[in-house]
Design a protein around this motif. Structure first.
Motif, mmCIF file in Angstrom:
data_model
loop_
_atom_site.group_PDB
_atom_site.id
_atom_site.type_symbol
_atom_site.label_atom_id
_atom_site.label_comp_id
_atom_site.label_asym_id
_atom_site.label_seq_id
_atom_site.Cartn_x
_atom_site.Cartn_y
_atom_site.Cartn_z
ATOM 1 N N SER A 1 10.465 -22.783 43.193
ATOM 2 C CA SER A 1 11.398 -23.786 42.669
ATOM 3 C C SER A 1 11.921 -23.302 41.325
ATOM 4 N N ILE A 2 13.253 -23.352 41.151
ATOM 5 C CA ILE A 2 13.893 -22.822 39.940
ATOM 6 C C ILE A 2 14.626 -23.957 39.219
ATOM 7 N N PHE A 3 14.410 -24.053 37.922
ATOM 8 C CA PHE A 3 15.109 -25.024 37.078
ATOM 9 C C PHE A 3 15.619 -24.316 35.827
ATOM 10 N N ILE A 4 16.810 -24.704 35.382
ATOM 11 C CA ILE A 4 17.383 -24.136 34.148
ATOM 12 C C ILE A 4 17.484 -25.246 33.109
ATOM 13 N N LEU A 5 16.863 -25.022 31.969
ATOM 14 C CA LEU A 5 16.915 -25.975 30.855
ATOM 15 C C LEU A 5 17.991 -25.521 29.879
ATOM 16 N N GLY A 6 18.999 -26.375 29.674
ATOM 17 C CA GLY A 6 20.115 -26.029 28.799
ATOM 18 C C GLY A 6 19.794 -26.209 27.330
ATOM 19 N N PRO A 7 20.742 -25.845 26.459
ATOM 20 C CA PRO A 7 20.537 -25.976 25.012
ATOM 21 C C PRO A 7 20.544 -27.442 24.590
ATOM 22 N N SER A 8 19.890 -27.725 23.483
ATOM 23 C CA SER A 8 19.870 -29.090 22.960
ATOM 24 C C SER A 8 21.215 -29.421 22.311
ATOM 25 N N GLN A 9 21.495 -30.715 22.184
ATOM 26 C CA GLN A 9 22.735 -31.163 21.541
ATOM 27 C C GLN A 9 22.772 -30.720 20.088
ATOM 28 N N ASP A 10 21.616 -30.720 19.439
ATOM 29 C CA ASP A 10 21.548 -30.300 18.035
ATOM 30 C C ASP A 10 21.911 -28.831 17.900
ATOM 31 N N MET A 11 21.497 -28.026 18.854
ATOM 32 C CA MET A 11 21.809 -26.593 18.834
ATOM 33 C C MET A 11 23.315 -26.368 18.976
ATOM 34 N N ILE A 12 23.957 -27.151 19.844
ATOM 35 C CA ILE A 12 25.397 -27.027 20.037
ATOM 36 C C ILE A 12 26.136 -27.496 18.788
#
Length: 383
Positions: free
Chosen positions: A125-136
């Motif tokens: 099972s593969i999941f991708i965790l995106g960047p945080s709003q604070d990082m953006i």
């Protein structure tokens, strides 16, 4: 001194004790057995002194007690100690440590990580965790994390970024409290490259997952600026309201002080006329002539003398008797309006206009009218 020598004699062998644990990593399937070996490299400790511990996820290590599924070496004086776990279950996944304790000193092996997973045919099972709003929002480098559960043996995890292969950074393997095994791979993308809206895919063996939750920093930046401007407008409106209230309060305060001052000065003026009679009125009348008439000194002096004669010789008849007026001027006299205007004009210049309230009107240029009646006056500001 003898005590120190005895202490070193007893403890130095233990301090030199080494435990060599193997293997470092071990994979197995449910129902199988697993053997973990720990070799004692000393003449002091033996397998009979060894204790085994099991640590799952981030919990504290727990001592392993013998049961129907776990067993240890039968040779008590042996050096190669073995922990055998039979009929493995997924919850047996974790890290195992061997340990010996001699003379109040405990030593531990390096640990063996055991992964119990289902048959190799099961897909990860593969999941991708995106960047945080604070990082953006802060517009720093963007970090994506690819999380792969139950990966096959020797499976590689990497990234496909718009057709280009990126290795990323593999993190340490993780075993959850339920016995689930996972690996992670971090991908760092520069912020200017991120804004190009790349095609990002995490690949684990033959399986993959695309990243779709894309948020550009430009859009976040515009939204942040809009929110900031809205907050600034609200703050400015609030400040304007506060300033308006403060100004109104200050004007009302000065107005109240002004009214009290005028009443006090008017009372003093009235009392002075009662006590001094014609004298103070003629002085103010004379000063007004000096300021506004433009008459020669001799002519002004004659006018003042004549006014004094009128004021000092005003008689009123009452019940057959004559009374001389000692204060003020007769209302029926032709010179009374002129005299009253000049005297009150001088009084206003001395007592009214120097007040703080009237100064504010004068500085702001809002005073358009100042009307004096025979018993009161009014100031009007520019609409």
């Amino acid at each position: 001194m003898l005590g120190v020598i005895l202490f070193l004699f007893l403890h130095l062998p233990v301090l030199k004790t080494e435990l060599q644990q193997s293997p470092v990593f071990l994979r197995a399937h449910p129902g199988e057995s697993a053997n973990i070996t720990c070799c004692i490299l000393t003449e002091i400790a033996y397998c009979s002194d060894m204790v085994w511990y099991f640590q799952q996820h981030t919990e504290a290590p727990q001592r392993i007690d013998k049961d129907s599924r776990t067993s240890t070496s039968d040779v008590a004086q042996g050096k190669n100690c073995v922990l055998k776990i039979s009929n493995l279950m997924r919850t047996d996944s974790g890290t195992y440590f061997c340990s010996v304790c001699r003379y109040r000193t405990s030593l531990f092996g390096s640990g063996t990580q055991l992964i119990v997973k289902d048959s190799a045919g099961e897909k990860p099972s593969i999941f991708i965790l995106g960047p945080s709003q604070d990082m953006i929002t802060k517009m720093v480098n963007v970090i994506l994390v690819c999380l792969v559960f139950d990966p096959p043996d020797n499976m590689s995890v990497y990234w496909d970024v718009s057709g280009e292969v990126a290795a990323g950074r593999m993190d340490s393997e993780l075993i959850t409290a339920d016995g689930d095994y996972s690996v992670t791979n971090e991908l760092t993308i520069p912020i200017d490259t991120w804004d190009k809206k790349l095609s990002i895919r995490c690949i684990a063996g033959t399986e993959y997952r695309d990243y779709s939750d894309y948020t550009l920093t430009k859009g976040v930046y515009k939204q942040t600026i809009a929110n900031l401007l809205r907050e600034i407008i609200i703050l400015l409106a609030f400040i304007m309201i506060i300033l308006s209230i403060c100004c109104k309060t200050r004007v009302e305060k000065h107005k109240l002080i002004f009214q009290r001052t005028i009443k006090k000065n008017a009372l003093e003026f009235k009392n002075a006329f009662r006590l001094q009679g014609v004298v103070q009125g003629l002085e103010m009348f004379s000063r007004s002539l000096d300021k506004y008439s433009g008459f020669h000194t001799v002519k002004r002096s004659v006018i003042v003398d004549l006014m004094e004669m009128v004021l000092s010789n005003n008689f009123v008849g009452f019940e057959g008797e004559l009374f001389r007026q000692v204060a003020g001027v007769a209302m029926g006299a032709k010179c009374a309006p002129i005299y009253a205007n000049l005297v009150l004009a001088e009084w206003e210049m001395e007592k009214v206009f120097p007040t703080e309230y009237m100064k504010q009107f004068a500085v702001s240029g809002e005073l358009s009218q100042f009307i004096t009646y025979k018993d009161e006056f009014k100031a009007a500001n520019t609409p």
